[in-house]
Design an enzyme around this catalytic site. Structure first.
Site, PDB file in Angstrom:
ATOM      1  N   LYS A 102      47.613  31.272  40.917  1.00  0.00           N
ATOM      2  CA  LYS A 102      46.571  30.222  40.815  1.00  0.00           C
ATOM      3  C   LYS A 102      46.418  29.709  39.387  1.00  0.00           C
ATOM      4  CE  LYS A 102      44.787  34.223  40.500  1.00  0.00           C
ATOM      5  NZ  LYS A 102      44.974  35.361  41.335  1.00  0.00           N
ATOM      6  N   GLY A 131      43.717  35.209  48.602  1.00  0.00           N
ATOM      7  CA  GLY A 131      44.666  36.226  49.079  1.00  0.00           C
ATOM      8  C   GLY A 131      45.165  35.977  50.486  1.00  0.00           C
ATOM      9  N   GLU A 187      39.483  44.813  36.518  1.00  0.00           N
ATOM     10  CA  GLU A 187      40.505  44.967  35.476  1.00  0.00           C
ATOM     11  C   GLU A 187      39.879  45.559  34.215  1.00  0.00           C
ATOM     12  OE1 GLU A 187      43.702  43.660  35.725  1.00  0.00           O
ATOM     13  OE2 GLU A 187      43.479  42.535  37.590  1.00  0.00           O
ATOM     14  N   ASP A 198      38.707  32.885  37.183  1.00  0.00           N
ATOM     15  CA  ASP A 198      39.587  33.042  38.348  1.00  0.00           C
ATOM     16  C   ASP A 198      39.080  32.180  39.522  1.00  0.00           C
ATOM     17  OD1 ASP A 198      41.576  34.823  40.025  1.00  0.00           O
ATOM     18  OD2 ASP A 198      39.654  35.000  41.058  1.00  0.00           O
ATOM     19  N   LYS A 202      40.741  28.741  41.417  1.00  0.00           N
ATOM     20  CA  LYS A 202      40.905  28.648  42.877  1.00  0.00           C
ATOM     21  C   LYS A 202      40.164  27.437  43.451  1.00  0.00           C
ATOM     22  CE  LYS A 202      41.531  33.651  43.302  1.00  0.00           C
ATOM     23  NZ  LYS A 202      40.819  34.932  43.421  1.00  0.00           N
TER      24      LYS A 202
END
Ligand code: HSE
Length: 442
Positions: A102, A131, A187, A198, A202
């Site tokens: 992405k 996903g 993470e 993120d 998307k």
């Protein structure tokens, strides 16, 4: 003859893809017509959970994207470089590309799709958003008879997990983040997830497909969840809401969805108070969901696992099946000369969408104030809001924090610019000590 696939990356997702390709029985018959020809890895001798013949492993990724025998390249190494350059080289070599990336698509979509259209190849990206949830293909194909009004998603599993845990345990963000990192759900560097980047990548991709225009990522408002506190979650709960990190792409409120593409789009990511009865309110933990409002369909919601080896590989393989179907039917001869472009699979828009400024957004707000406990403070707050045309839906003073009164306000729909003007006035009031949180309300 099997169509030859090159796989860039044998990490979590790459392993999932290889596992499906190695066990095609009981899945789509076209899986029998593709073979894993070469696999690019960082270290040949690394212990792996999957048995891949050593002769197809290589550390030379460039050799894969330039291999004349390959029909399709699957890019699952992630990150911007060398992923972007490898994708562009594969395209220039006349190969179709399937990617889960992405970040690359949201930043370099223009360059990549222009190159792909010129080369007569496809760049497929079902795995890049949410996903395993099939949402790219529905937007490209199944919803084609609709005019889309809005796409609202929970597109980041890490932040949804953190917010769910905060809500269920009453603990604060920092503590839950640490726990999520220890469990491997977040993470070590959580920035992309917790700061909304993120989800921003998307929703830019979904907006582009839903509304047919390219999106400049720097025009997407991206706000994360670091400032959401346990106190806000408790107040939201009392007021009938849960807090979710929503990614929204929609035609601005008050604009009709008509014959022409919308003049402006709202594309934004921010923590949001969601009414408990709203379909997105019960999407918890690492799950993702996308609610689409379309005319004449109405509402449709997609829900499922937004990350992980199996779910992401499922999306990658669905793209591979589409490409192999085209190759098998001869609809694409895989050469620039024939230049057959399948109108449902290629990117068909070339202009940039106009993104509405956040000041023009019309929404409800939640704000929490810490103030001196003087008579008349709530009155002053009301006056500041009223003089900027901000109408209040509720005002509650439920407690004290460090000797200061805590006042929570929920507004009716207001222009964001007017709301911020009122806040500027309020900050000048002597009785106001601090405004710890400002959140939008769905
Ligand atoms: N880091 C993402 C998430 C998964 O937490 O949802 C990959 O897009």
């Amino acid at each position: 003859m099997a169509f030859k696939v090159g796989l860039l990356g044998l990490g979590t997702v790459g392993t999932g893809v290889a596992q499906i390709m190695q066990a095609p029985q009981g899945r789509h018959p076209l899986l029998h017509e593709m073979s894993l020809h070469r696999v690019g890895v960082k270290f040949i001798d690394k212990p792996r959970t999957i048995d891949v013949p050593s002769e197809i492993l290589t550390t030379n990724l460039e050799a894969i994207v330039t291999d004349p025998d390959l029909d399709v390249v699957v890019e699952v190494i992630g990150g911007l470089e060398p992923a972007r350059s490898l994708i562009l080289t594969a395209i220039a070599q006349g190969k179709h590309v399937v990617t889960a990336n992405k970040a690359v698509i949201a930043r370099y979509g223009d360059e990549i799709f222009t190159a792909a259209n010129e080369a007569g190849v496809y760049v497929m990206l079902e795995a890049a958003v949410a996903g395993g949830i099939p949402v790219i293909q529905p937007l490209k194909q199944s919803l084609g008879g609709n005019r889309i009004r809005s796409v609202t998603g929970i597109l980041n599993g890490t932040t949804n997990y953190i917010l769910t845990q905060m809500q269920q345990s009453g603990r604060d963000f920092a503590e839950i983040l640490q726990e999520a990192q220890a469990l491997g759900y977040a993470e070590a560097d959580p920035t992309a997830d917790v700061d909304g980047l993120d989800a921003g990548d998307k929703i830019a991709i979904l907006a582009s497909l839903a509304f047919g225009g390219r999106i400049k990522l720097d025009q997407v408002h991206r706000e994360g969840i670091r400032q959401v506190s346990a106190a806000d979650i408790t107040y939201a709960e009392k007021l009938g809401f849960v807090i979710k990190l929503l990614a929204v792409a929609q035609v601005p409120t008050g604009h009709t969805v008509g014959d022409a593409p919308p003049a402006q789009l709202e594309v934004r990511v921010h923590p949001t108070l969601v009414p408990k009865l709203h379909p997105l309110a019960s999407v918890n933990d690492v799950y993702n969901a996308i609610l689409i409002e379309a005319d004449p369909l109405g509402q449709v919601m997609f829900l499922g696992p937004g990350a992980g080896a199996g779910p992401t590989a499922s999306a990658v393989v669905s793209d591979l099946i589409n490409i192999v179907a085209l190759l098998k039917s001869g609809l694409t001869a895989n050469t620039p000369e024939t230049n057959i472009i399948h109108p449902l699979l290629a990117c068909s828009h070339h202009h940039y969408a106009q993104i509405a400024p956040m000041d023009a957004l019309v929404t409800r707000f939640y704000a929490r104030f810490l103030t001196q406990d003087h008579p008349g403070v709530i009155g002053h707050l009301g006056t500041c809001f009223g003089s900027r045309g901000v109408s209040l839906e509720s005002v509650v003073q439920t407690g004290f924090q460090d000797g200061l009164a805590e006042i929570v306000v929920v507004t009716h729909d207001v222009r964001e610019g007017d709301f911020h003007q009122a806040l500027t006035d309020i900050r000048h009031l002597d009785a106001i000590n601090h405004i710890p949180s400002i959140l939008r309300v769905l």
